[in-house]
Design an enzyme around this catalytic site. Structure first.
Site, short mmCIF file in Angstrom:
data_model
loop_
_atom_site.label_atom_id
_atom_site.label_comp_id
_atom_site.label_asym_id
_atom_site.label_seq_id
_atom_site.Cartn_x
_atom_site.Cartn_y
_atom_site.Cartn_z
N SER A 8 3.08 0.82 -56.53
CA SER A 8 3.01 1.92 -55.23
C SER A 8 3.99 1.62 -54.16
CB SER A 8 1.90 1.61 -54.55
OG SER A 8 1.54 0.23 -53.89
N GLY A 9 4.84 0.24 -54.51
CA GLY A 9 5.97 -0.06 -53.27
C GLY A 9 5.31 -1.19 -52.45
N VAL A 11 3.11 -4.89 -51.78
CA VAL A 11 3.12 -6.39 -52.21
C VAL A 11 2.07 -6.53 -53.36
CG1 VAL A 11 1.41 -7.24 -50.38
CG2 VAL A 11 3.01 -8.67 -51.69
N SER A 13 0.95 -4.43 -55.80
CA SER A 13 1.16 -3.90 -57.22
C SER A 13 2.44 -4.78 -57.85
CB SER A 13 1.43 -2.30 -56.88
OG SER A 13 2.39 -2.14 -55.98
N CYS A 101 -8.53 9.82 -56.11
CA CYS A 101 -7.25 9.50 -56.69
C CYS A 101 -7.37 8.63 -57.79
CB CYS A 101 -6.36 9.00 -55.55
SG CYS A 101 -4.53 8.86 -56.10
N GLY A 125 -2.63 -3.14 -58.79
CA GLY A 125 -2.74 -4.32 -57.85
C GLY A 125 -4.13 -4.22 -56.94
N CYS A 198 -2.98 9.04 -47.11
CA CYS A 198 -1.50 8.91 -47.37
C CYS A 198 -0.92 10.42 -47.09
CB CYS A 198 -1.03 8.52 -48.76
SG CYS A 198 -1.60 9.75 -50.22
#
Length: 374
Positions: A8-9, A11, A13, A101, A125, A198
């Site tokens: 995802s960007g 920590v 994951s 999601c 993650g 999001c």
């Protein structure tokens, strides 16, 4: 195994991907492009689908030493998650888009494509644990770090999906994950966790819904009324601005006669009526739910617990799984709460647990107060 690491960007994951490599798997990293216009989604390290997040994921993959790709699932995300979110609010319900999601995107569209490409599993993650039960089924359990446990939003996963999932962080406390990220040289070690929804860029859900839904029926304006007396206390521009249990933003102009705060008790989207009353009016101890999804064997009767919102409390409960007509089957779930709950809205997920094990989940359709003396 050949493992696809969803990055995802953040920590979590990034460390999950690193651990999958360390475990000897052949790992490829992917980032999901979920926005048709990334600039319109949350930014500033608060989302999970921005250009900023994509760049963070790519840098983490470089540090870990794995191939990295971006998959564009924006159309699927918009149809299955964003449109569902709008439709649910238009119907007077309160959905959980992160749970949807997981169900429709991360463990359906992504996993299906991964298996089609020859991968054996998808690693994420998420904070949850997988164990193999005595019957050979893969069980989903709460994470060791209960403060970060995400088993609630994974309660939609089926046995087939669990068999092809990896959650490398399930047994690790979050502070230890951050220390490990720093030790591995990952720049996201101190990146804040994502919060809220999001695709609502500024966090103003009501404003976003007002813009997107506009005058779409039945979200026209209506009255705010006292649930006990029927007195009209005010007006509103659309039922999408309210959810069961809401206290702030009612704009009533005058307090209740006893001076106590009022809460939203019911929403009638067709008439546009929002009913308000005292806190005790929020208490419920019976739930009806539909669209169940089971992590393993479908139960018929269970004495366990249910969780009704992400990071919410567990409630002791009796759970019955019935057919649509009330007989045997699996279309309807009835839940009696031994520990009453407050502020529960149709559209929320009821996730059923047997100890630490997730049994499954269902979408709440109705709530009721049965034991008035409890």
């Amino acid at each position: 195994m050949k493992v696809l690491a969803a990055m995802s960007g953040g920590v979590d994951s990034a460390v999950a991907a690193a651990r999958a490599v360390e475990a000897g798997h052949d790992v490829t990293g992917i980032h999901l492009a979920l926005s048709r216009n990334p600039a319109s989604y949350r930014s500033g390290a608060r989302g999970c689908c921005t250009i900023e997040d994509s760049n963070d994921a790519r840098r983490a993959a470089d540090v870990v030493g794995i191939p990295f790709y971006v998959w564009d699932l924006s159309d699927r995300f918009h149809a299955d998650v964003v449109e569902d979110f709008m439709d649910e609010y238009a119907a007077g319900r309160t959905p959980n888009p992160c749970l949807r999601c997981n169900e429709k995107i991360k463990f359906a569209a992504v996993l299906d494509r991964a298996l089609g490409l020859g991968f054996d599993a998808v690693a994420t993650g998420h904070y949850a644990r997988l164990e193999t039960g005595a019957d050979g089924l893969v069980e989903l359990h709460r994470a060791a770090d209960h403060a970060k446990d995400q088993s609630y939003v994974l309660g939609v996963l089926t046995q087939q999906q669990l068999r092809h999932s990896l959650f490398p962080l399930g047994g690790t406390p979050k502070p230890e994950v951050r220390r490990e990220a720093e030790a591995r040289g990952l720049r996201v070690a101190d990146k804040p966790d994502s919060h809220d929804i999001c695709f609502v860029a500024d966090g103003d859900n009501a404003g976003w819904l007002r813009e997107k839904l506009g005058d779409r029926a039945p979200n026209h304006g209506g009255d705010v009324v006292d649930d006990a007396t029927g007195e009209v206390l005010g007006t509103h521009e659309g039922t999408y601005a309210f959810t069961i249990g809401q206290r702030r933003g009612l704009r009533l102009g005058r307090p209740a006669p006893d001076g106590r705060p009022r809460f939203v008790l019911d929403i009638e989207p067709v008439s546009g009526t929002v009913r308000v009353g005292p806190r005790e009016g929020l208490t419920v101890d019976r739930l009806t739910a539909d669209r169940p999804r089971w992590c393993g064997t479908v139960p018929s009767h269970l004495e366990g617990t249910v969780q009704l919102r992400a990071h919410g409390a567990e409630h002791r409960a009796t759970v019955r799984v019935l057919g649509a007509d009330g007989g045997p089957g699996g279309e309807r779930v009835e839940i009696d709460l031994l520990d009453p709950a407050q502020g529960i809205a149709p559209g929320q997920a009821a996730v059923v647990y047997d100890g630490s094990r997730v049994v499954g989940s269902a979408t709440i359709t109705a709530t009721a107060r049965v034991r008035t003396g409890s």
